[in-house]
Design an enzyme around this catalytic site. Structure first.
Site, PDB file in Angstrom:
ATOM      1  N   HIS A  57      -1.182   1.029  -9.604  1.00  0.00           N
ATOM      2  CA  HIS A  57      -1.816  -0.091  -8.607  1.00  0.00           C
ATOM      3  C   HIS A  57      -2.262  -1.224  -9.685  1.00  0.00           C
ATOM      4  CE1 HIS A  57      -4.077  -0.880  -4.546  1.00  0.00           C
ATOM      5  NE2 HIS A  57      -3.679  -2.210  -5.169  1.00  0.00           N
ATOM      6  N   GLU A  75      -4.217   7.486  -4.936  1.00  0.00           N
ATOM      7  CA  GLU A  75      -4.346   7.118  -6.257  1.00  0.00           C
ATOM      8  C   GLU A  75      -5.712   7.517  -6.948  1.00  0.00           C
ATOM      9  OE1 GLU A  75      -3.873   2.926  -5.443  1.00  0.00           O
ATOM     10  OE2 GLU A  75      -1.829   3.065  -4.915  1.00  0.00           O
ATOM     11  N   ARG A 131       0.900  -1.134  -0.201  1.00  0.00           N
ATOM     12  CA  ARG A 131       0.039  -0.008  -0.071  1.00  0.00           C
ATOM     13  C   ARG A 131       0.974   1.181  -0.077  1.00  0.00           C
ATOM     14  NH1 ARG A 131      -3.571  -2.481  -1.617  1.00  0.00           N
ATOM     15  NH2 ARG A 131      -5.657  -2.840  -0.927  1.00  0.00           N
TER      16      ARG A 131
HETATM   17  P1  NAD Z   1      -1.542 -11.374   4.286  1.00  0.00           P
HETATM   18  O1  NAD Z   1      -2.260 -10.880   5.332  1.00  0.00           O
HETATM   19  O2  NAD Z   1      -1.323 -12.751   3.803  1.00  0.00           O
HETATM   20  O3  NAD Z   1       0.075 -11.114   4.754  1.00  0.00           O
HETATM   21  C1  NAD Z   1       0.437  -9.861   5.343  1.00  0.00           C
HETATM   22  C2  NAD Z   1       1.569 -10.116   6.588  1.00  0.00           C
HETATM   23  O4  NAD Z   1       1.961  -8.679   6.972  1.00  0.00           O
HETATM   24  C3  NAD Z   1       1.119 -11.086   7.531  1.00  0.00           C
HETATM   25  O5  NAD Z   1       2.146 -12.105   7.557  1.00  0.00           O
HETATM   26  C4  NAD Z   1       1.504  -9.982   8.392  1.00  0.00           C
HETATM   27  O6  NAD Z   1       1.673 -10.546   9.568  1.00  0.00           O
HETATM   28  C5  NAD Z   1       2.477  -9.054   8.265  1.00  0.00           C
HETATM   29  N1  NAD Z   1       2.464  -7.797   8.869  1.00  0.00           N
HETATM   30  C6  NAD Z   1       1.180  -7.144   9.651  1.00  0.00           C
HETATM   31  N2  NAD Z   1       2.049  -6.127  10.160  1.00  0.00           N
HETATM   32  C7  NAD Z   1       3.203  -6.112  10.142  1.00  0.00           C
HETATM   33  C8  NAD Z   1       4.199  -5.299  10.619  1.00  0.00           C
HETATM   34  N3  NAD Z   1       3.925  -4.281  11.293  1.00  0.00           N
HETATM   35  N4  NAD Z   1       5.568  -5.457  10.142  1.00  0.00           N
HETATM   36  C9  NAD Z   1       5.870  -6.418   9.296  1.00  0.00           C
HETATM   37  N5  NAD Z   1       4.927  -7.563   8.749  1.00  0.00           N
HETATM   38  C10 NAD Z   1       3.355  -7.089   9.420  1.00  0.00           C
HETATM   39  O7  NAD Z   1      -1.891 -10.417   3.113  1.00  0.00           O
HETATM   40  P2  NAD Z   1      -1.290 -10.573   1.423  1.00  0.00           P
HETATM   41  O8  NAD Z   1      -2.264 -11.569   0.591  1.00  0.00           O
HETATM   42  O9  NAD Z   1       0.213 -11.315   1.456  1.00  0.00           O
HETATM   43  O10 NAD Z   1      -1.112  -9.119   1.013  1.00  0.00           O
HETATM   44  C11 NAD Z   1      -0.207  -8.297   1.353  1.00  0.00           C
HETATM   45  C12 NAD Z   1      -0.684  -6.836   1.082  1.00  0.00           C
HETATM   46  O11 NAD Z   1      -0.516  -6.475  -0.410  1.00  0.00           O
HETATM   47  C13 NAD Z   1      -2.286  -6.340   1.272  1.00  0.00           C
HETATM   48  O12 NAD Z   1      -2.395  -5.937   2.672  1.00  0.00           O
HETATM   49  C14 NAD Z   1      -2.370  -5.344   0.255  1.00  0.00           C
HETATM   50  O13 NAD Z   1      -2.275  -3.939   0.985  1.00  0.00           O
HETATM   51  C15 NAD Z   1      -1.345  -5.480  -0.651  1.00  0.00           C
HETATM   52  N6  NAD Z   1      -1.801  -5.867  -1.985  1.00  0.00           N
HETATM   53  C16 NAD Z   1      -1.622  -5.234  -3.150  1.00  0.00           C
HETATM   54  C17 NAD Z   1      -2.085  -5.533  -4.277  1.00  0.00           C
HETATM   55  C18 NAD Z   1      -1.714  -4.613  -5.406  1.00  0.00           C
HETATM   56  O14 NAD Z   1      -2.078  -4.838  -6.605  1.00  0.00           O
HETATM   57  N7  NAD Z   1      -0.646  -3.866  -5.367  1.00  0.00           N
HETATM   58  C19 NAD Z   1      -2.816  -6.586  -4.324  1.00  0.00           C
HETATM   59  C20 NAD Z   1      -3.244  -7.378  -3.445  1.00  0.00           C
HETATM   60  C21 NAD Z   1      -2.703  -6.879  -1.998  1.00  0.00           C
END
Ligand code: NAD
Length: 330
Positions: A296, A268, A239
């Site tokens: 994005h 965005e 994000r």
């Molecule tokens: P997920 O929930 O499987 O993984 C997120 C990880 O971040 C978890 O393991 C969690 O423990 C960790 N986390 C939480 N707080 C933290 C901190 N303070 N420090 C370090 N790690 C921390 O989610 P995911 O499916 O892997 O997705 C991750 C992120 O990717 C989503 O939250 C979303 O914002 C982003 N995303 C972006 C797109 C895009 O198009 N760019 C698409 C999908 C998801």
């Protein structure tokens, strides 16, 4: 059976065929194509389910107007654009679709890394505008990736998929995620650090895969960038606001940061005076060749987009029919 009303707030403006196929026998489906929360007013109050993509944010103001809503579904992974606590206070579950674009986002993160670290984007840009010689020398120096540290913040679904890809390239994968259980690092054959202070000086490429929370907002700021080694790279597909993007241009101009691949921005589309965007658009600024910006788009593939719609609609159906709801986040 009484017919329910499902409102798709934003993004979907087509004939809604996937949603109709799954929900058509129980619900009337309306798509608003909204780009601002105010546009929902008068259209969502009697919704039985509200489907939200990424073009708008839903605040307590809208949530408090929902009279009979059984589910708010964030058709995506990140749910920072929904006031989840307000929904909980009103007894409305919020669910997400966590598993539609895991591979695409991990592929994009690795793609951004390769485009930067192999000089692909820089050389293409410079040759295209007739800047400098037709020679690899324009990208000198580039380093071999094998053995270099690929640092991950957030080892969830996407972080793990990115870790496996970086591992396949021979990189030394190291991660920071305080919420991952002990031993996961051993199973994957990667290294874990307990603090960010340990992570910064090790990384050659830093890739963010954490959600946006109060803890992770600006987790990468000017101080963090300065603590990373000279010549490192930053990739963000999580994000926008996890990075203080205003700190990037200075780090690039000083040669401290060799490049940044940014799929997500704090706002965005970005305002025209966003400092990173201004620097990236300016052919005389080093950011022009060393920063890659994407709108994005990391999640996107035709297959992934269909998957998200189908999975979201199935979750809505379960909620309408009073069945257990999957992937509730509040
Ligand atoms: P997920 O929930 O499987 O993984 C997120 C990880 O971040 C978890 O393991 C969690 O423990 C960790 N986390 C939480 N707080 C933290 C901190 N303070 N420090 C370090 N790690 C921390 O989610 P995911 O499916 O892997 O997705 C991750 C992120 O990717 C989503 O939250 C979303 O914002 C982003 N995303 C972006 C797109 C895009 O198009 N760019 C698409 C999908 C998801």
């Amino acid at each position: 059976m009484s017919r329910f009303r499902v409102v798709i707030a934003d993004f979907i403006t087509d004939a809604m065929l996937p949603e109709r196929e799954i929900l058509g026998d129980v619900a009337e489906i309306v798509s608003l194509g909204a780009s601002r929360e105010e546009e929902l007013c008068g259209h969502v109050e009697n919704a039985d389910a509200l489907m939200i993509y990424h073009n708008i944010a839903i605040s307590e103001r809208t949530i408090s107007q929902l009279r009979q809503c059984k589910l708010i579904i964030r058709c995506g992974v990140g749910f920072d654009n929904v006031a989840c606590a307000a929904a909980r206070a009103c007894g409305i579950p919020v669910a997400n679709v966590p598993d539609y674009g895991t591979e695409e986002v991990a592929d994009s993160a690795i793609g951004l890394m390769l485009a930067l670290t192999r000089g692909i984007a820089l050389l293409n840009r410079r040759l295209q505008r007739h800047a400098g010689e037709w020679s690899y020398m324009q990208a000198v120096p580039l380093s071999r990736l094998r053995g270099r540290a690929f640092g991950i913040i957030g080892l969830g679904r996407i972080g793990t998929a990115a870790a496996l890809r970086a591992q396949a390239l021979g990189m030394d994968v190291v991660f920071y995620d305080p919420y991952v259980r002990d031993g996961y690092d051993k199973a994957l054959g990667i290294r874990r650090v307990e603090t960010l202070e340990e992570l910064w000086p090790q990384v050659f490429v830093l890739s963010l895969h954490c959600p946006l929370t109060e803890e992770t907002r600006h987790i990468v700021d000017a101080r963090a960038l300065a603590a990373m080694p000279r010549g490192c790279y930053l990739v963000n597909t999580s994000r926008g606001a996890t990075v203080d993007t205003a700190a990037i241009p200075d780090a690039i101009r000083r040669g401290h940061l060799a490049g940044a691949g940014i799929d997500v921005l704090p706002s965005e589309p970005p305002p025209p005076d966003d400092p990173l965007v201004v620097a990236w658009r300016d052919p005389n600024d080093p950011c022009h060749d060393r920063v890659i910006l994407n709108p994005h788009a990391a999640f996107y593939s035709e297959e992934g987009l269909l998957e998200i719609r189908v999975k979201a609609a199935r979750t809505v159906r379960r909620a309408l029919l009073g069945e257990p709801i999957r992937n509730v986040v509040n």
